[in-house]
Motif scaffolding. Structure first.
Motif, PDB file in Angstrom:
ATOM      1  N   ASN A   1      -2.160  10.638  -6.532  1.00 10.22           N
ATOM      2  CA  ASN A   1      -3.329  11.524  -6.412  1.00 10.22           C
ATOM      3  C   ASN A   1      -3.367  12.561  -7.537  1.00 10.22           C
ATOM      4  O   ASN A   1      -3.720  13.726  -7.324  1.00 10.22           O
ATOM      5  CB  ASN A   1      -3.386  12.203  -5.041  1.00 10.22           C
ATOM      6  N   ASP A   2      -3.018  12.146  -8.743  1.00  5.90           N
ATOM      7  CA  ASP A   2      -2.989  13.057  -9.890  1.00  5.90           C
ATOM      8  C   ASP A   2      -4.368  13.585 -10.264  1.00  5.90           C
ATOM      9  O   ASP A   2      -4.484  14.626 -10.911  1.00  5.90           O
ATOM     10  CB  ASP A   2      -2.376  12.348 -11.106  1.00  5.90           C
TER      11      ASP A   2
ATOM     12  N   ALA B   1       0.825  -1.209   0.000  1.00  2.00           N
ATOM     13  CA  ALA B   1       0.000   0.000   0.000  1.00  2.00           C
ATOM     14  C   ALA B   1       0.856   1.254   0.000  1.00  2.00           C
ATOM     15  O   ALA B   1       1.998   1.254   0.470  1.00  2.00           O
ATOM     16  CB  ALA B   1      -0.914   0.010   1.224  1.00  2.00           C
ATOM     17  N   ALA B   2       0.248   2.333  -0.505  1.00  2.00           N
ATOM     18  CA  ALA B   2       0.780   3.685  -0.345  1.00  2.00           C
ATOM     19  C   ALA B   2       0.024   4.331   0.814  1.00  2.00           C
ATOM     20  O   ALA B   2      -1.198   4.236   0.887  1.00  2.00           O
ATOM     21  CB  ALA B   2       0.580   4.496  -1.619  1.00  2.00           C
ATOM     22  N   GLN B   3       0.750   4.972   1.729  1.00  3.58           N
ATOM     23  CA  GLN B   3       0.115   5.624   2.887  1.00  3.58           C
ATOM     24  C   GLN B   3      -0.231   7.081   2.612  1.00  3.58           C
ATOM     25  O   GLN B   3      -1.038   7.680   3.333  1.00  3.58           O
ATOM     26  CB  GLN B   3       1.039   5.539   4.110  1.00  3.58           C
ATOM     27  N   LYS B   4       0.403   7.656   1.574  1.00  4.67           N
ATOM     28  CA  LYS B   4       0.131   9.052   1.209  1.00  4.67           C
ATOM     29  C   LYS B   4       0.497   9.251  -0.259  1.00  4.67           C
ATOM     30  O   LYS B   4       1.139   8.379  -0.867  1.00  4.67           O
ATOM     31  CB  LYS B   4       0.926  10.012   2.093  1.00  4.67           C
ATOM     32  N   ALA B   5       0.117  10.377  -0.837  1.00  2.00           N
ATOM     33  CA  ALA B   5       0.386  10.656  -2.243  1.00  2.00           C
ATOM     34  C   ALA B   5       1.874  10.561  -2.533  1.00  2.00           C
ATOM     35  O   ALA B   5       2.692  11.110  -1.790  1.00  2.00           O
ATOM     36  CB  ALA B   5      -0.136  12.039  -2.617  1.00  2.00           C
ATOM     37  N   GLY B   6       2.225   9.834  -3.608  1.00  2.00           N
ATOM     38  CA  GLY B   6       3.604   9.712  -4.045  1.00  2.00           C
ATOM     39  C   GLY B   6       4.434   8.736  -3.243  1.00  2.00           C
ATOM     40  O   GLY B   6       5.639   8.615  -3.468  1.00  2.00           O
ATOM     41  N   ASP B   7       3.800   8.047  -2.286  1.00  4.77           N
ATOM     42  CA  ASP B   7       4.515   7.126  -1.415  1.00  4.77           C
ATOM     43  C   ASP B   7       5.019   5.907  -2.190  1.00  4.77           C
ATOM     44  O   ASP B   7       4.444   5.516  -3.203  1.00  4.77           O
ATOM     45  CB  ASP B   7       3.551   6.661  -0.312  1.00  4.77           C
TER      46      ASP B   7
ATOM     47  N   VAL C   1      -7.775   7.962  -1.982  1.00  3.00           N
ATOM     48  CA  VAL C   1      -8.008   7.734  -0.549  1.00  3.00           C
ATOM     49  C   VAL C   1      -6.897   6.805  -0.065  1.00  3.00           C
ATOM     50  O   VAL C   1      -6.599   5.802  -0.712  1.00  3.00           O
ATOM     51  CB  VAL C   1      -9.395   7.089  -0.315  1.00  3.00           C
ATOM     52  N   TYR C   2      -6.295   7.149   1.091  1.00  4.83           N
ATOM     53  CA  TYR C   2      -5.167   6.374   1.623  1.00  4.83           C
ATOM     54  C   TYR C   2      -5.532   5.778   2.968  1.00  4.83           C
ATOM     55  O   TYR C   2      -6.317   6.369   3.694  1.00  4.83           O
ATOM     56  CB  TYR C   2      -3.939   7.274   1.744  1.00  4.83           C
ATOM     57  N   PRO C   3      -4.922   4.664   3.377  1.00  7.63           N
ATOM     58  CA  PRO C   3      -3.966   3.887   2.591  1.00  7.63           C
ATOM     59  C   PRO C   3      -4.619   3.331   1.326  1.00  7.63           C
ATOM     60  O   PRO C   3      -5.815   3.040   1.313  1.00  7.63           O
ATOM     61  CB  PRO C   3      -3.523   2.775   3.540  1.00  7.63           C
ATOM     62  N   MET C   4      -3.813   3.212   0.278  1.00  4.07           N
ATOM     63  CA  MET C   4      -4.291   2.718  -1.014  1.00  4.07           C
ATOM     64  C   MET C   4      -3.517   1.465  -1.412  1.00  4.07           C
ATOM     65  O   MET C   4      -2.284   1.451  -1.367  1.00  4.07           O
ATOM     66  CB  MET C   4      -4.100   3.767  -2.093  1.00  4.07           C
ATOM     67  N   VAL C   5      -4.258   0.444  -1.804  1.00  5.57           N
ATOM     68  CA  VAL C   5      -3.669  -0.791  -2.317  1.00  5.57           C
ATOM     69  C   VAL C   5      -3.931  -0.812  -3.818  1.00  5.57           C
ATOM     70  O   VAL C   5      -5.019  -1.172  -4.254  1.00  5.57           O
ATOM     71  CB  VAL C   5      -4.274  -2.032  -1.642  1.00  5.57           C
ATOM     72  N   PRO C   6      -2.956  -0.391  -4.647  1.00  7.06           N
ATOM     73  CA  PRO C   6      -3.172  -0.393  -6.092  1.00  7.06           C
ATOM     74  C   PRO C   6      -2.997  -1.799  -6.666  1.00  7.06           C
ATOM     75  O   PRO C   6      -2.505  -2.699  -5.973  1.00  7.06           O
ATOM     76  CB  PRO C   6      -2.081   0.550  -6.607  1.00  7.06           C
ATOM     77  N   GLY C   7      -3.399  -1.956  -7.922  1.00  5.91           N
ATOM     78  CA  GLY C   7      -3.207  -3.245  -8.599  1.00  5.91           C
ATOM     79  C   GLY C   7      -4.516  -3.910  -8.904  1.00  5.91           C
ATOM     80  O   GLY C   7      -4.892  -4.890  -8.278  1.00  5.91           O
ATOM     81  N   HIS C   8      -5.263  -3.383  -9.880  1.00  2.00           N
ATOM     82  CA  HIS C   8      -6.604  -3.898 -10.188  1.00  2.00           C
ATOM     83  C   HIS C   8      -6.577  -4.957 -11.289  1.00  2.00           C
ATOM     84  O   HIS C   8      -7.625  -5.445 -11.675  1.00  2.00           O
ATOM     85  CB  HIS C   8      -7.538  -2.749 -10.581  1.00  2.00           C
TER      86      HIS C   8
ATOM     87  N   PRO D   1       4.710  -3.224   2.432  1.00  2.00           N
ATOM     88  CA  PRO D   1       3.801  -4.253   2.953  1.00  2.00           C
ATOM     89  C   PRO D   1       2.747  -3.644   3.882  1.00  2.00           C
ATOM     90  O   PRO D   1       3.051  -2.758   4.695  1.00  2.00           O
ATOM     91  CB  PRO D   1       4.737  -5.199   3.710  1.00  2.00           C
ATOM     92  N   PHE D   2       1.516  -4.139   3.745  1.00  2.79           N
ATOM     93  CA  PHE D   2       0.373  -3.591   4.491  1.00  2.79           C
ATOM     94  C   PHE D   2      -0.629  -4.714   4.725  1.00  2.79           C
ATOM     95  O   PHE D   2      -0.995  -5.432   3.792  1.00  2.79           O
ATOM     96  CB  PHE D   2      -0.273  -2.470   3.667  1.00  2.79           C
ATOM     97  N   ASN D   3      -1.056  -4.890   5.960  1.00  2.00           N
ATOM     98  CA  ASN D   3      -2.055  -5.912   6.297  1.00  2.00           C
ATOM     99  C   ASN D   3      -3.377  -5.238   6.627  1.00  2.00           C
ATOM    100  O   ASN D   3      -3.402  -4.195   7.291  1.00  2.00           O
ATOM    101  CB  ASN D   3      -1.594  -6.737   7.507  1.00  2.00           C
ATOM    102  N   PHE D   4      -4.451  -5.832   6.171  1.00  2.85           N
ATOM    103  CA  PHE D   4      -5.786  -5.314   6.488  1.00  2.85           C
ATOM    104  C   PHE D   4      -6.767  -6.478   6.466  1.00  2.85           C
ATOM    105  O   PHE D   4      -6.394  -7.609   6.171  1.00  2.85           O
ATOM    106  CB  PHE D   4      -6.209  -4.210   5.505  1.00  2.85           C
ATOM    107  N   GLU D   5      -8.025  -6.217   6.810  1.00  2.00           N
ATOM    108  CA  GLU D   5      -9.050  -7.262   6.799  1.00  2.00           C
ATOM    109  C   GLU D   5     -10.129  -6.920   5.784  1.00  2.00           C
ATOM    110  O   GLU D   5     -10.596  -5.787   5.720  1.00  2.00           O
ATOM    111  CB  GLU D   5      -9.677  -7.407   8.188  1.00  2.00           C
ATOM    112  N   ARG D   6     -10.496  -7.936   5.000  1.00  2.74           N
ATOM    113  CA  ARG D   6     -11.616  -7.792   4.070  1.00  2.74           C
ATOM    114  C   ARG D   6     -12.865  -8.321   4.750  1.00  2.74           C
ATOM    115  O   ARG D   6     -12.794  -9.231   5.565  1.00  2.74           O
ATOM    116  CB  ARG D   6     -11.384  -8.637   2.817  1.00  2.74           C
TER     117      ARG D   6
END
Ligand code: ZN
Length: 78
Positions: free
Chosen positions: A50-51, A8-14, A56-63, A18-23
């Motif tokens: 954030n161009d 994940a990115a925690q802020k713009a341009g980050d 919205v952060y944290p952001m997990v990119p990769g769709h 590694p980032f753990n979360f729950e779905r």
């Protein structure tokens, strides 16, 4: 809830880290996929930076993903 590992990115341009979360648990209209690989495309880079002013952060990119279907909700038809 489903414990999930990601980058994940925690802020713009980050830089992604590694980032753990729950779905939430899958519902009757959901397909649950064990994601094995994902691509990070140019759209993801715009969103991490954030161009477009909508990120919205944290952001997990990769769709764009490849994985195995592990469960299918009872109302899924296709
Ligand atoms: Zn893409």
């Amino acid at each position: 809830m489903i414990p999930t590992k990601s980058y994940a990115a925690q802020k713009a341009g980050d830089t992604l880290a590694p980032f753990n979360f729950e779905r939430r648990n899958p519902g009757p209209h959901d397909v649950e996929i064990d994601i094995l690989y994902c691509g990070v495309c140019h759209t993801d880079i715009h969103l991490v930076n954030n161009d477009w002013g909508i990120s919205v952060y944290p952001m997990v990119p990769g769709h764009e993903i490849i994985g195995r279907v592990v469960s299918v909700g009872e109302h899924v038809k296709n």
